[in-house]
Design a protein around this motif. Structure first.
Motif, short mmCIF file in Angstrom:
data_model
loop_
_atom_site.label_atom_id
_atom_site.label_comp_id
_atom_site.label_asym_id
_atom_site.label_seq_id
_atom_site.Cartn_x
_atom_site.Cartn_y
_atom_site.Cartn_z
N VAL A 411 0.91 -1.90 0.11
CA VAL A 411 -0.07 0.13 -0.13
C VAL A 411 0.67 0.65 0.15
CG1 VAL A 411 -1.70 1.20 1.59
CG2 VAL A 411 -1.52 -1.24 0.83
N GLY A 412 2.04 1.14 0.57
CA GLY A 412 2.98 2.10 1.15
C GLY A 412 3.63 2.65 -0.58
N VAL A 413 4.00 2.14 -0.97
CA VAL A 413 5.12 2.07 -1.92
C VAL A 413 4.10 2.80 -3.56
CG1 VAL A 413 5.53 -0.28 -3.35
CG2 VAL A 413 7.04 1.61 -2.67
N ARG A 414 3.09 2.59 -3.24
CA ARG A 414 2.30 2.68 -4.49
C ARG A 414 2.35 3.66 -5.02
NH1 ARG A 414 -1.47 -1.27 -7.25
NH2 ARG A 414 -2.08 -1.69 -5.68
N LYS A 415 2.40 5.32 -3.92
CA LYS A 415 2.31 6.37 -4.29
C LYS A 415 3.44 7.49 -5.41
CE LYS A 415 -0.01 10.63 -2.55
NZ LYS A 415 -0.22 11.05 -1.24
N MET A 416 4.83 6.74 -4.37
CA MET A 416 6.02 7.13 -4.31
C MET A 416 6.36 6.38 -5.83
SD MET A 416 8.76 5.96 -1.38
CE MET A 416 7.70 4.69 -1.08
N ALA A 417 6.07 5.04 -6.09
CA ALA A 417 6.51 4.49 -7.40
C ALA A 417 5.58 5.35 -8.80
CB ALA A 417 5.96 3.39 -7.47
N GLU A 418 4.38 5.70 -8.81
CA GLU A 418 3.52 6.82 -9.14
C GLU A 418 3.93 7.83 -9.87
OE1 GLU A 418 0.88 5.14 -11.84
OE2 GLU A 418 2.70 3.66 -10.89
N ALA A 419 4.10 8.40 -8.40
CA ALA A 419 4.46 9.54 -8.85
C ALA A 419 5.98 9.73 -9.14
CB ALA A 419 4.24 10.57 -6.98
N SER A 420 6.67 8.87 -8.90
CA SER A 420 8.05 8.79 -9.99
C SER A 420 7.76 8.54 -10.91
CB SER A 420 9.15 7.92 -9.13
OG SER A 420 9.30 8.09 -7.85
N ARG A 421 7.22 7.50 -11.46
CA ARG A 421 6.98 7.87 -13.02
C ARG A 421 6.64 8.27 -13.26
NH1 ARG A 421 3.33 4.95 -15.94
NH2 ARG A 421 2.00 4.85 -13.92
N PHE A 422 5.44 8.92 -13.31
CA PHE A 422 5.01 10.24 -14.16
C PHE A 422 5.91 11.12 -14.14
CE2 PHE A 422 0.47 8.78 -12.89
CZ PHE A 422 -0.32 8.53 -14.09
N ARG A 423 6.69 11.88 -12.62
CA ARG A 423 7.80 12.22 -13.26
C ARG A 423 9.22 11.98 -14.24
NH1 ARG A 423 8.75 16.67 -9.29
NH2 ARG A 423 6.93 16.28 -7.39
N GLY A 424 8.72 10.68 -14.60
CA GLY A 424 10.00 10.76 -15.87
C GLY A 424 10.87 9.98 -15.06
N TRP A 425 11.09 10.02 -13.93
CA TRP A 425 12.55 9.28 -13.15
C TRP A 425 12.34 8.11 -13.53
CZ3 TRP A 425 11.55 12.07 -7.72
CH2 TRP A 425 11.37 12.78 -7.47
N VAL A 426 11.63 7.15 -13.50
CA VAL A 426 11.80 5.43 -13.46
C VAL A 426 11.14 5.05 -15.46
CG1 VAL A 426 12.17 5.06 -11.73
CG2 VAL A 426 9.94 4.68 -11.84
#
Ligand SMILES: NC(=O)C1=CN([C@@H]2O[C@H](COP(=O)(O)OP(=O)(O)OC[C@H]3O[C@@H](n4cnc5c(N)ncnc54)[C@H](O)[C@@H]3O)[C@@H](O)[C@H]2O)C=CC1
Ligand SMILES: O=C(O)CCC(=O)C(=O)O
Length: 426
Positions: A411-426
């Protein structure tokens, strides 16, 4: 701090007690379960930034002592990083990194607009004078001032730091910026922009988690026998709230030992007598060790002190049916597996202790608005968030057939993973 408490006779199991390694192991499992590619793990396995500082302080006897400190910022894709600062002799860089990752997970679980940060200074505040502590607190802020701030990284209290230390840090930051900056730090005294309910927030959140876990296990809180390890900010208020809810607190401890009485301890008396470092056992002749305390017969066990207290060496001796982690990292991964196999319901740290950062967020919001809420408002909002988060993690654990720790990480990791993806970091 690869902490061991006061019992040196603990069995050696060869278990890896490095909290950074164990956190990375669970993050990897969570990302794999959610189907994220390896590059997301590469990004999230370490903080984006770690500042290592050396702080020269003039001691009261005229000598200069140089202290080592850290500030780790795990991931700021969602928003500014946030998390406490601990003053403790066993602080290490690896521990501070793990603590910053746990803060990111907490923010994800309770859905705050933050990433995780954490700081620490290697020192023993119990051996320092009031003025030495003030100089150290101010020196730390001067050393890290470039990377922190109300929109960058917002510190707060943790082990052996308190509202007075937050006040000095806020004052130092305001002097550097030549601007009154209450939103730079949370856990401040009320008169300096602190939030009503922050002092008791971590314990309030843990109390709600105990209540929800007890419901799931069909255990009535009234009369339930509770043991709390640690009698500082988190542990002492928790013991009081448990007592108030009709449970029987039969054991508590501090860094020097533990107290046990099957008939229930007088929590109001102990609260009244503890010092500002959460020490109270020094007032008693008959004490037991922290390890003996953890293994006593009880219904609910709440570790609220330091890391690595429940390990492969003692997990099979734990009698509690519910373990709720108020402390960060009190249970190792092997111990988590053993407790899970024994069908003990374990509510993990990243969920159970998220009440503190939740009310810290409320404090920051109030500072930004310049408008302050009543205690009832704070507590109602905290309860709504904590209960919803518990249900979310519990449901994930049931539907994905994983233990509560892995569910909480998912549950906890999903938001930062998604935010990092939208920012184009990963
Ligand atoms: N204060 C807060 O808002 C939050 C605290 N936490 C976590 O809760 C735990 C306790 O923090 P606080 O209550 O704030 O700290 P505190 O400094 O107020 O109290 C710490 C307590 O732990 C005891 N202790 C220290 N070293 C020990 C050892 N080696 N063995 C047994 N007991 C020991 C101390 O004697 C004291 O009773 C920590 O893991 C902290 O990271 C988590 C979320 C928020
Ligand atoms: O209140 C905060 O911002 C941080 C609390 C904290 O350090 C923690 O949850 O471990």
């Amino acid at each position: 701090m690869a902490q061991q408490s006061d019992d040196s006779s603990r069995e050696k199991t060869g278990e890896n007690l490095d909290v950074l390694v164990s956190t990375q192991t669970v993050i990897k499992k969570a990302l794999d379960k959610l189907g994220y590619p390896e590059q997301v793990f590469e990004l999230l396995k370490e903080p984006l930034r770690v500042m290592h500082v050396r702080i020269p302080i003039r001691m009261d006897d005229g000598t200069v002592k140089v202290f080592t400190g850290y500030r780790a910022q795990h991931n700021d894709a969602v928003g500014p990083t946030k998390g406490g600062v601990r003053f403790h002799p066993d602080v290490t860089e690896s521990e501070v990194k793990a603590l910053s990752i746990w803060m990111s997970l907490k923010a994800g679980i309770v859905d705050l607009p933050y990433g995780g940060g954490k700081g620490g200074i290697i020192c023993d505040p119990r051996q320092m004078s009031f003025r030495e502590l003030e100089r150290l607190s101010r020196g730390y802020v001067r050393a890290i001032s470039q990377i922190v701030g109300p929109t960058k990284d917002i510190p707060a209290p943790d082990v052996f730091t308190n509202s007075q230390i937050m006040a000095w840090m806020m004052d130092e930051y305001s002097r550097i910026r030549e601007f009154d900056s209450p939103g730079f730090i949370t856990g401040k005294p009320l008169v300096l922009g602190g939030s009503r309910g922050r002092e008791t927030a971590t314990a309030k959140g843990v109390t709600l988690m105990v209540r929800e876990a007890a419901k799931k296990c069909g255990i009535a809180l009234k009369g339930a026998r509770v043991i709390v390890q640690g009698f500082g900010n988190a542990g002492s208020f928790l013991a009081k709230f448990m007592n108030d809810s009709g449970a029987k607190v039969i054991g508590i401890s501090d860094a020097y030992g533990a107290l046990h009485n099957d008939e229930g301890l007088d929590i109001d008396y102990l609260l009244d007598r503890r010092d500002s470092f959460g020490t109270v056992t020094n007032l008693f002749k008959e004490t037991i060790s922290n390890q003996e305390l953890l293994e006593l017969d009880c219904d609910i066990l709440v570790p609220a002190a330091v890391e690595n207290q429940i390990t492969a060496a003692n997990a099979h001796k734990i009698k509690a049916k519910i373990v709720v982690e108020a402390a960060n990292g009190p249970t190792t991964l092997d111990a988590t597996r053993i407790l899970s196999e024994r069908e003990v319901l374990l509510v993990p740290d990243v969920l159970a202790s998220a009440g503190g950062v939740t009310v810290s967020y409320f404090e920051w919001v109030q500072n930004n608005q310049g408008y302050y809420w009543s205690e009832e408002e704070v507590e109602a909002k905290l309860e709504e968030i904590m209960v919803k988060s518990f249900e979310n993690v519990y449901r994930t654990s049931q539907t994905r057939r994983v233990d509560m720790r892995l569910a909480a990480y998912m549950v906890g990791v999903r938001k930062m993973a998604e935010a990092s993806r939208f920012r184009g970091w990963v």
